[in-house]
Design a protein around this motif. Structure first.
Motif, PDB file in Angstrom:
ATOM      1  N   PHE B  94       0.805  -1.210   0.000  1.00  0.00           N
ATOM      2  CA  PHE B  94       0.000   0.000   0.000  1.00  0.00           C
ATOM      3  C   PHE B  94       0.844   1.269   0.000  1.00  0.00           C
ATOM      4  CE2 PHE B  94      -4.664  -0.405   0.636  1.00  0.00           C
ATOM      5  CZ  PHE B  94      -4.761  -1.734   0.305  1.00  0.00           C
ATOM      6  N   PHE B 125      18.111  29.314  -2.929  1.00  0.00           N
ATOM      7  CA  PHE B 125      18.142  27.865  -3.042  1.00  0.00           C
ATOM      8  C   PHE B 125      16.954  27.227  -2.337  1.00  0.00           C
ATOM      9  CE2 PHE B 125      20.054  24.133  -4.440  1.00  0.00           C
ATOM     10  CZ  PHE B 125      19.972  23.184  -3.437  1.00  0.00           C
ATOM     11  N   LEU B 130      12.496  23.743  -2.587  1.00  0.00           N
ATOM     12  CA  LEU B 130      11.179  23.470  -2.038  1.00  0.00           C
ATOM     13  C   LEU B 130      10.072  23.736  -3.050  1.00  0.00           C
ATOM     14  CD1 LEU B 130      11.386  24.708   1.628  1.00  0.00           C
ATOM     15  CD2 LEU B 130      11.593  22.420   0.720  1.00  0.00           C
ATOM     16  N   ASN B 132       9.062  26.261  -4.477  1.00  0.00           N
ATOM     17  CA  ASN B 132       8.213  27.408  -4.211  1.00  0.00           C
ATOM     18  C   ASN B 132       8.401  28.538  -5.206  1.00  0.00           C
ATOM     19  OD1 ASN B 132       6.835  26.410  -2.041  1.00  0.00           O
ATOM     20  ND2 ASN B 132       8.390  27.026  -0.579  1.00  0.00           N
ATOM     21  N   GLY B 186       1.641   1.698   7.167  1.00  0.00           N
ATOM     22  CA  GLY B 186       2.428   2.565   8.031  1.00  0.00           C
ATOM     23  C   GLY B 186       3.484   3.313   7.251  1.00  0.00           C
ATOM     24  N   VAL B 187       4.170   2.584   6.370  1.00  0.00           N
ATOM     25  CA  VAL B 187       5.201   3.223   5.543  1.00  0.00           C
ATOM     26  C   VAL B 187       4.581   4.315   4.685  1.00  0.00           C
ATOM     27  CG1 VAL B 187       6.768   2.847   3.609  1.00  0.00           C
ATOM     28  CG2 VAL B 187       6.716   1.226   5.488  1.00  0.00           C
ATOM     29  N   LEU B 189       1.915   6.153   5.184  1.00  0.00           N
ATOM     30  CA  LEU B 189       1.600   7.343   5.974  1.00  0.00           C
ATOM     31  C   LEU B 189       2.865   8.123   6.309  1.00  0.00           C
ATOM     32  CD1 LEU B 189      -1.062   6.087   8.517  1.00  0.00           C
ATOM     33  CD2 LEU B 189      -1.355   7.843   6.791  1.00  0.00           C
ATOM     34  N   ALA B 190       3.875   7.372   6.759  1.00  0.00           N
ATOM     35  CA  ALA B 190       5.100   8.051   7.164  1.00  0.00           C
ATOM     36  C   ALA B 190       5.723   8.803   5.988  1.00  0.00           C
ATOM     37  CB  ALA B 190       6.083   7.042   7.746  1.00  0.00           C
ATOM     38  N   TYR B 193       3.776  12.011   4.940  1.00  0.00           N
ATOM     39  CA  TYR B 193       3.850  13.170   5.808  1.00  0.00           C
ATOM     40  C   TYR B 193       5.248  13.662   6.065  1.00  0.00           C
ATOM     41  CZ  TYR B 193      -1.079  13.344   5.977  1.00  0.00           C
ATOM     42  OH  TYR B 193      -2.388  13.479   5.600  1.00  0.00           O
ATOM     43  N   VAL B 194       6.232  12.850   5.770  1.00  0.00           N
ATOM     44  CA  VAL B 194       7.589  13.385   5.744  1.00  0.00           C
ATOM     45  C   VAL B 194       7.712  14.375   4.589  1.00  0.00           C
ATOM     46  CG1 VAL B 194       9.967  12.799   5.194  1.00  0.00           C
ATOM     47  CG2 VAL B 194       8.754  11.497   6.912  1.00  0.00           C
ATOM     48  N   VAL B 196       5.278  16.094   3.405  1.00  0.00           N
ATOM     49  CA  VAL B 196       4.557  17.304   3.808  1.00  0.00           C
ATOM     50  C   VAL B 196       5.382  18.131   4.780  1.00  0.00           C
ATOM     51  CG1 VAL B 196       2.569  18.149   5.095  1.00  0.00           C
ATOM     52  CG2 VAL B 196       2.279  16.329   3.446  1.00  0.00           C
ATOM     53  N   PHE B 197       6.094  17.441   5.653  1.00  0.00           N
ATOM     54  CA  PHE B 197       6.922  18.154   6.628  1.00  0.00           C
ATOM     55  C   PHE B 197       7.889  19.083   5.913  1.00  0.00           C
ATOM     56  CE2 PHE B 197       8.738  18.829  10.684  1.00  0.00           C
ATOM     57  CZ  PHE B 197      10.107  18.845  10.549  1.00  0.00           C
ATOM     58  N   PHE B 198       8.463  18.601   4.822  1.00  0.00           N
ATOM     59  CA  PHE B 198       9.423  19.436   4.122  1.00  0.00           C
ATOM     60  C   PHE B 198       8.790  20.358   3.109  1.00  0.00           C
ATOM     61  CE2 PHE B 198      13.230  18.161   5.965  1.00  0.00           C
ATOM     62  CZ  PHE B 198      13.189  16.805   6.205  1.00  0.00           C
ATOM     63  N   TRP B 199       7.824  19.837   2.385  1.00  0.00           N
ATOM     64  CA  TRP B 199       7.317  20.619   1.276  1.00  0.00           C
ATOM     65  C   TRP B 199       5.958  21.259   1.505  1.00  0.00           C
ATOM     66  CZ3 TRP B 199      10.719  16.673  -0.162  1.00  0.00           C
ATOM     67  CH2 TRP B 199      11.724  17.057  -1.053  1.00  0.00           C
ATOM     68  N   TRP B 311      -0.997   8.495  -3.681  1.00  0.00           N
ATOM     69  CA  TRP B 311      -1.942   7.743  -2.866  1.00  0.00           C
ATOM     70  C   TRP B 311      -3.296   7.666  -3.566  1.00  0.00           C
ATOM     71  CZ3 TRP B 311      -3.130   4.425   0.624  1.00  0.00           C
ATOM     72  CH2 TRP B 311      -4.317   4.522   1.359  1.00  0.00           C
TER      73      TRP B 311
ATOM     74  N   SER C 380      10.584  24.645   5.673  1.00  0.00           N
ATOM     75  CA  SER C 380      11.566  23.761   6.292  1.00  0.00           C
ATOM     76  C   SER C 380      12.983  24.266   6.018  1.00  0.00           C
ATOM     77  CB  SER C 380      11.400  22.342   5.759  1.00  0.00           C
ATOM     78  OG  SER C 380      11.390  22.368   4.344  1.00  0.00           O
ATOM     79  N   TYR C 395       9.551  24.985  14.426  1.00  0.00           N
ATOM     80  CA  TYR C 395       9.043  24.387  13.183  1.00  0.00           C
ATOM     81  C   TYR C 395       8.421  23.026  13.440  1.00  0.00           C
ATOM     82  CZ  TYR C 395       8.684  23.070   8.313  1.00  0.00           C
ATOM     83  OH  TYR C 395       8.199  22.668   7.102  1.00  0.00           O
ATOM     84  N   ASN C 399       4.535  21.793  13.066  1.00  0.00           N
ATOM     85  CA  ASN C 399       4.220  20.719  12.135  1.00  0.00           C
ATOM     86  C   ASN C 399       3.762  19.443  12.797  1.00  0.00           C
ATOM     87  OD1 ASN C 399       4.736  20.788   9.079  1.00  0.00           O
ATOM     88  ND2 ASN C 399       6.184  22.235   9.961  1.00  0.00           N
ATOM     89  N   PHE C 405       1.333  11.840  11.838  1.00  0.00           N
ATOM     90  CA  PHE C 405       1.143  10.733  10.910  1.00  0.00           C
ATOM     91  C   PHE C 405       2.406   9.919  10.732  1.00  0.00           C
ATOM     92  CE2 PHE C 405      -3.075  11.422   9.684  1.00  0.00           C
ATOM     93  CZ  PHE C 405      -3.294  12.778   9.599  1.00  0.00           C
ATOM     94  N   VAL C 406       3.517  10.619  10.726  1.00  0.00           N
ATOM     95  CA  VAL C 406       4.779   9.898  10.609  1.00  0.00           C
ATOM     96  C   VAL C 406       4.941   8.972  11.815  1.00  0.00           C
ATOM     97  CG1 VAL C 406       7.267  10.111  10.423  1.00  0.00           C
ATOM     98  CG2 VAL C 406       5.810  11.805   9.334  1.00  0.00           C
ATOM     99  N   GLY C 409       2.716   6.033  11.480  1.00  0.00           N
ATOM    100  CA  GLY C 409       3.263   5.061  10.541  1.00  0.00           C
ATOM    101  C   GLY C 409       4.362   4.232  11.173  1.00  0.00           C
ATOM    102  N   LEU C 412       2.935   1.715  13.554  1.00  0.00           N
ATOM    103  CA  LEU C 412       2.363   0.560  12.863  1.00  0.00           C
ATOM    104  C   LEU C 412       3.444  -0.424  12.431  1.00  0.00           C
ATOM    105  CD1 LEU C 412      -0.464   1.862  10.512  1.00  0.00           C
ATOM    106  CD2 LEU C 412      -0.657   0.216  12.352  1.00  0.00           C
ATOM    107  N   VAL C 413       4.506   0.121  11.831  1.00  0.00           N
ATOM    108  CA  VAL C 413       5.574  -0.766  11.377  1.00  0.00           C
ATOM    109  C   VAL C 413       6.189  -1.494  12.574  1.00  0.00           C
ATOM    110  CG1 VAL C 413       7.856  -0.846  10.344  1.00  0.00           C
ATOM    111  CG2 VAL C 413       6.108   0.593   9.345  1.00  0.00           C
TER     112      VAL C 413
END
Lengths: 301, 381, 464
Positions: B94, B125, B130, B132, B186-187, B189-190, B193-194, B196-199, B311, C380, C395, C399, C405-406, C409, C412-413
């Protein structure tokens, strides 16, 4: 058995001759033995609860069961033997609905059950055990056995849940529980009652498998190598029980590799080889059958 | 493990006589006839009830077919990885959709960096990486950026996927499919949102769409025009080239043979000495690489990047893979194309908003009636 | 996990042994923690402590109860029967939407059927059960993985259909080109499409506060106000208490009853080895359909009780993420264990769902109070290149909703790798309505496996 007994039977002969018949009774031999027809008439003919006719099953290009036909007599302990790969388990699977046969018929108590689903066949009284024992691993031995009896009212959702009806379910459960403990004691695994079935040893699993099948109170029981890993004394005890049940009319079809057991206990033996019935008969017949010997010697048994 | 069904004439005939297949064939014929009638502008009916036909501009249908093809190529490309993972590693991954997203983000960040560099534009940079800064990337103006982006998307995704296998899936090789499936959720989702955390969650346009940077072409089709642009062409070319590459890999190389053998019958393959950990790694590399590139290409064609587009595509990809047959690479490609085209053609008959529903419905029906899919492959784990 | 085991052993016996005590203690701990956090946050922000604390408390207990209920329903499907259902959100949607449509104002936008709310609730539950029955049909043939995919497909199909403009009922003029009200069997209604639909239950306990029983309500409110809790919070708290004490308990008892019965036995057998159940004469198809319908109905009702009180829902409320939440709760607590489901619900809601957010809020409040707040970099990159730990923290804290969610995840793993049986999953509940260890003829003996003969299978000696 065919001796004439002159003294005692003379009287009946005289007594049985009608008055107006002029016969010299001295020449008439009293009947002391029955003719063949009379012998047969003494016994109620045994039924054939299980009949397999021209069964065929292929997997891909391999024909596992090839035009197999046999009959199992009521109240018998019939053996089904054959080298590995002969098609015995596949035959069991076809009979009990696990596989749908590609051809042929299976008749149970006269009814055509070919291709019926496993649960339909089981409710009619034809139950089998599995060669590789299939325990319900995360359930205890007690649960495994309590599962087996048929027609439990509590298996209907409404009965299980509704307060009033649940009382009668408990009642049923209590009586089943008694039977289950008896069965456990007989099979000598009562000390394992609360163990999870997954923790049992191989032999113990076989016992559980057979006990569970017996709890369904079947008419015909197909046993697929039930004694593998079971110690000889217990084996004897179980065979005794099987014979007792036979007397009561239960029928057993047994697949085993232990030749001594088969020869000693089975009144009728069917030999399969390469998907076909090679030979049938009593132990004596089979022992001396050349084709059977050849089939076994020619394979790695 | 499933057994690949042997394909002989008798079974085919028996199959074709099954009621569900007959029904399906009847429905297909009806739809085909109806489509032709609609194209011709002809109607047919009984007692005032329209049974057949209507009017649909040919250009619309042509548009649907081509749009569907574009979508389908991507779904097919992405589906290869999913199909292989399913058959060789025995679980439904998934997280595959988010692999696609990762590929897109990494590829486009790289493309941005290169483009700003080659064009010599002044922007911080941070803004560039990012995504933007306003976009200047297009095949015409910054071809190098696009190529670099393509390559980076593949490499980054491959690295990520191998890393994830090491950390998440390898320790679980012996667990059952459902456990792996949950872990993959789980992977997913992680990963998402990683990103999303950055971008951040904002959706941004990443290609330059002015007429000089992105020329578009119109062709006349019977009663209307069909317009397409260079990015779409690029995408098609790249996707087809990759599919050819995969085909050659599977047919001509030892590794390809090994992979085909493994997906057919794993224990047998292990016995005959095919090194399975190596094949597993190859699976991830090829599957992950293709997913990453697919991600980059979709965004090239769409021009807009969001954090969850992968997704959202996942169920489509599953549909394509299942339709084509799990374990079959060609099935994944073919199934993907069919699902893509079907979901667009369906707009002839059903209102917008429902083609997705239709695609999922098709998937469920396939699972019920022909779980091995159209092109064979493994029946079930 | 020896640390975990040691911790478990160190707990007092009543907690370990009695499930009710366990659940009560756990909920009390969660409640206390949140009460403290909410209070502290309010204190630092200078607002009324008691009210904020009470609101936080009732909100977390509400969520714990709701997730506990959903986890219990999913436990029926998955824990007992082994049917992996990732379509939970879809069944909730059916329940809530059916209820909202049935109870909707016929003149409203979208139009509804105008039925009284209690009937609408029953209708919603029945609708969820019916859809559950349909969804169960593929389960009769498919393996676990494939069935899981089908359930997601179903859930999404439901969501997309509800979202589509075609049935949304937003254009009610029959002559207008975009007319999209559904006319079926003489009824007209719409789903609201992407804009969502009103739910009628937004003050479920109105009757306590405005109707004939308003005396009860008023006493509660004045009691609340005397300690500084406002009326809305009192009302919500009343509802939460109802959900917690009445509904959650009912769900628990229901699932227990279903599980501890011959029906439950067959469910477990289906999970373990369906062929065996069939070979013993059980028609497994009927069991699967029944349990699926029951579980779906429960999910529909839980959805109604939860989302139905928000006043408004839209299709996005029921996206697959919600399903993942529910089965995370179940996994954490232990699939197969009913107590585990409830425990999982509380732990999930308290630690995984709300925890990060509350923690972030608390940190922010502390930061505000102590040194005027944390910096909040826009991007970021800005945070990264500032080389300022406060900026990093700022930050991250900003966030937290994403990092949650991270974290989820990763959890879960981790669970799947190391502890797939969850917190309490190792406890298997015996499926019978009577105590199986009671042995006839030997009253009082627990029949435990304390076999004096060494527990071996050597039954040959000493037999009668």
């Amino acid at each position: 058995m065919s001796e004439s007994d002159s003294g005692a039977d003379a009287a009946p002969v005289e007594a049985n001759v009608p008055d107006d018949v002029d016969v010299d009774t001295d020449d008439v031999e009293p009947e002391s033995t029955d003719s063949a027809a009379e012998e047969d008439a003494k016994e109620v003919p045994r039924g054939l609860p299980l009949r397999v006719q021209n069964l065929r099953k292929t997997f891909g290009g391999i024909t596992a069961v090839d035009d197999t036909s046999f009959e199992v007599e009521e109240g018998s302990l019939t053996g089904l033997i054959g080298p590995n790969g002969a098609g015995k388990s596949t035959t069991f699977n076809c009979i009990t609905g696990v596989h749908e046969p590609d051809g042929g018929t299976v008749l149970f108590n006269g009814r055509d059950i070919t291709g019926m689903r496993p649960h339909e066949i089981a409710t009619q009284g034809l139950v089998r055990t599995f060669q590789i024992a299939r325990e319900l691993e995360e359930m205890t031995v007690l649960e495994n056995l309590m599962l087996a009896p048929q027609g439990q009212q509590g298996e209907k959702l409404t009965y299980a849940v509704t307060p009033g009806l649940r009382g009668s379910v408990r009642h049923d459960e209590e009586s089943i529980r008694e039977d289950v403990w008896e069965m456990l004691e007989f099979f000598e695994i009562d000390h394992l009652a609360q163990e999870y079935a997954g923790n049992l040893s191989g032999g113990q699993r076989k016992l559980l498998e057979m006990a569970r099948a017996l709890m369904t109170d079947p008419e015909v029981l197909l046993l697929d190598e039930p004694f593998a890993g079971v110690n000889p004394t217990l084996e004897e005890k179980l065979l005794e029980r099987i014979h007792e049940l036979r007397e009561q009319g239960y029928t057993f079809l047994l697949v085993e590799h232990d030749m001594d057991l088969i020869m000693e206990h089975c009144e009728h033996i069917i030999v399969m080889h390469q998907g076909q019935v090679l030979a049938e008969g009593t132990a004596a017949d089979i022992r001396s059958n050349e084709r059977v010997i050849e089939a076994y010697l020619g394979e790695d048994v | 493990m499933g057994v690949t069904e042997s394909f002989d004439g008798g079974r085919l005939r028996a199959y074709l006589r099954e009621p569900s297949v007959v029904l399906l064939a009847v429905a297909a014929v009806y739809l085909l006839v109806d489509l032709v009638a609609k194209l011709a502008g002809v109607s047919a009916g009984i007692a005032g009830v329209k049974l057949l036909g209507g009017h649909v501009p040919v250009s619309n249908v042509v548009g649907f077919v081509f749009d569907g093809l574009l979508l389908g190529l991507i779904i097919g490309l992405a589906g290869v990885g999913l199909s292989m993972t399913y058959s060789i590693l025995n679980f439904a991954n998934f997280a595959h959709g988010d692999y696609i997203t990762v590929g897109a983000f990494s590829g486009w960040a790289a493309a941005y960096v290169v483009s700003f560099f080659t064009l010599g534009i002044d922007a911080t940079f941070g803004e560039i990486i990012l995504l933007n800064a306003p976009s200047l990337v297009s095949v015409v103006q910054t071809p190098l950026a696009v190529v670099v982006g393509l390559v980076v998307s593949a490499l980054f995704t491959i690295a990520l996927v191998l890393g994830l296998d090491r950390v998440v899936y390898r320790p679980m090789r012996d667990k059952e499919g459902i456990a792996l499936l949950i872990a993959s959720i789980g992977v997913a989702l992680a990963l998402r949102y990683v990103i999303v955390f950055f971008w951040s969650t904002s959706t941004r346009g990443v290609t330059s769409t002015s007429s000089e940077s992105l020329p578009s072409f119109s062709i006349q089709v019977v009663d209307g025009t069909y317009t397409f642009n260079l990015h779409e062409v690029t995408m098609v070319i790249a996707a087809v080239a990759l599919m050819l590459g995969v085909h050659l890999l599977l047919q001509r190389t030892k590794l390809g043979k090994a992979m085909r053998a493994m997906s057919d019958n794993k224990p047998l393959a292990q016995i005959t000495g095919i090194p399975t950990e190596r094949v597993v790694r190859a699976t991830w590399i090829i599957g992950g690489g293709l997913a990453g590139i697919a991600g980059f290409l979709i965004i090239l064609e769409r021009g807009v990047l969001s954090y969850n587009f992968g997704w959202r595509l996942l169920l489509f990809i599953f549909s394509g893979v299942i339709l084509g047959g799990i374990g079959s690479v060609y099935g994944a490609i073919g199934g993907g194309i069919i699902i893509g085209v079907a979901s667009r053609i369906a707009l002839v008959w059903i209102p917008s908003g429902f083609p997705r529903v239709a695609a999922f419905g098709v998937m469920i029906l396939v699972l019920l009636y022909r779980p091995s899919g159209l092109f064979g492959g493994v029946t079930t784990a | 996990m020896s640390v975990g085991k040691r911790f478990w052993e160190s707990l007092p016996a009543p907690i370990r042994e009695d499930d009710t005590v366990l659940i009560a203690v756990l909920l009390a701990l969660v409640a206390a923690a949140y009460f403290a956090i909410g209070g502290l946050q309010a204190f630092l922000a200078g607002s009324t402590v008691v009210n904020a604390a009470a609101q936080t408390l009732q909100s977390i207990l509400f969520l714990s109860a709701v997730y506990g209920m959903l986890a219990l329903a999913l436990n029926l499907h998955w824990g007992y029967t082994g049917l992996f259902n990732i379509g939970v959100a879809g069944f909730m949607a059916v329940g809530v939407y059916a209820m909202s449509i049935l109870a909707g104002d016929p003149g409203g936008l979208p139009p509804g059927l105008g039925l009284p709310v209690p009937i609408a609730i029953v209708g919603g539950v029945i609708a969820a059960a019916i859809v559950g029955g349909i969804a169960a049909l593929p389960a009769l043939q498919l393996d676990a993985d494939y069935f899981a995919i089908v359930t997601v497909g179903f859930s999404e199909m439901i969501r997309l259909t509800l979202q589509a403009d075609t049935f949304s009922g937003t254009v009610t003029n029959p002559d207008a080109s975009g007319y999209n009200v559904v006319n079926l069997l003489g009824f007209s209604f719409g789903t609201g499409g992407g804009r969502g639909i009103n739910t009628p239950l937004n003050s479920p306990f109105n009757f306590l506060f405005e109707g004939p029983l308003s005396a009860v309500g008023e006493t509660l409110i004045s009691a609340g106000e005397s300690i500084g809790v406002t009326a809305p919070v009192v009302e919500s708290a009343a509802y939460t208490t109802f959900i917690l004490l009445v509904m959650l308990t009912s769900y628990y008892l229901l699932v227990q009853r279903v599980g501890n019965s011959p029906f439950g036995r067959v469910l477990k057998a289906i999970r373990e080895d369906e062929l065996v159940a069939q070979s013993l004469g059980k028609d497994t198809r009927i069991f699967k359909i029944k349990v699926f319908m029951l579980g779906s109905a429960m999910m529909g009702l839980a959805g109604i009780l939860w989302q139905g009180t928000r006043g408004f829902v839209n299709p996005n409320t029921f996206r697959p993420l919600i399903t993942f939440y529910v089965f995370t709760a179940l996994i954490v607590g232990g699939a197969g264990s009913n107590t585990g489901s409830v425990v999982g619900g509380a732990v999930f809601a308290g630690l995984l769902l709300e925890g990060p957010r509350r923690l972030a809020g608390l940190i922010n409040a502390i930061a505000e109070a102590t040194f005027g707040g944390l910096p909040s970099p826009n991007t970021s990159w800005a945070a990264l290149t500032s080389f300022d730990p406060a900026a990093y923290l700022g930050y991250i804290v900003a966030n937290i909703p994403n990092l949650k969610f991270v974290f989820l995840g990763v959890v879960l793993v981790y669970l799947m790798q190391n502890r797939s049986q969850g917190l309490l999953g190792y406890r298997k509940e015996i499926a019978s309505s009577v105590d199986l260890s009671e042995r006839p003829g030997k009253p009082g003996e627990p029949g435990a496996a304390a076999a004096p003969d060494g527990g071996s299978n050597s039954g040959g000696d000493g037999d009668e």
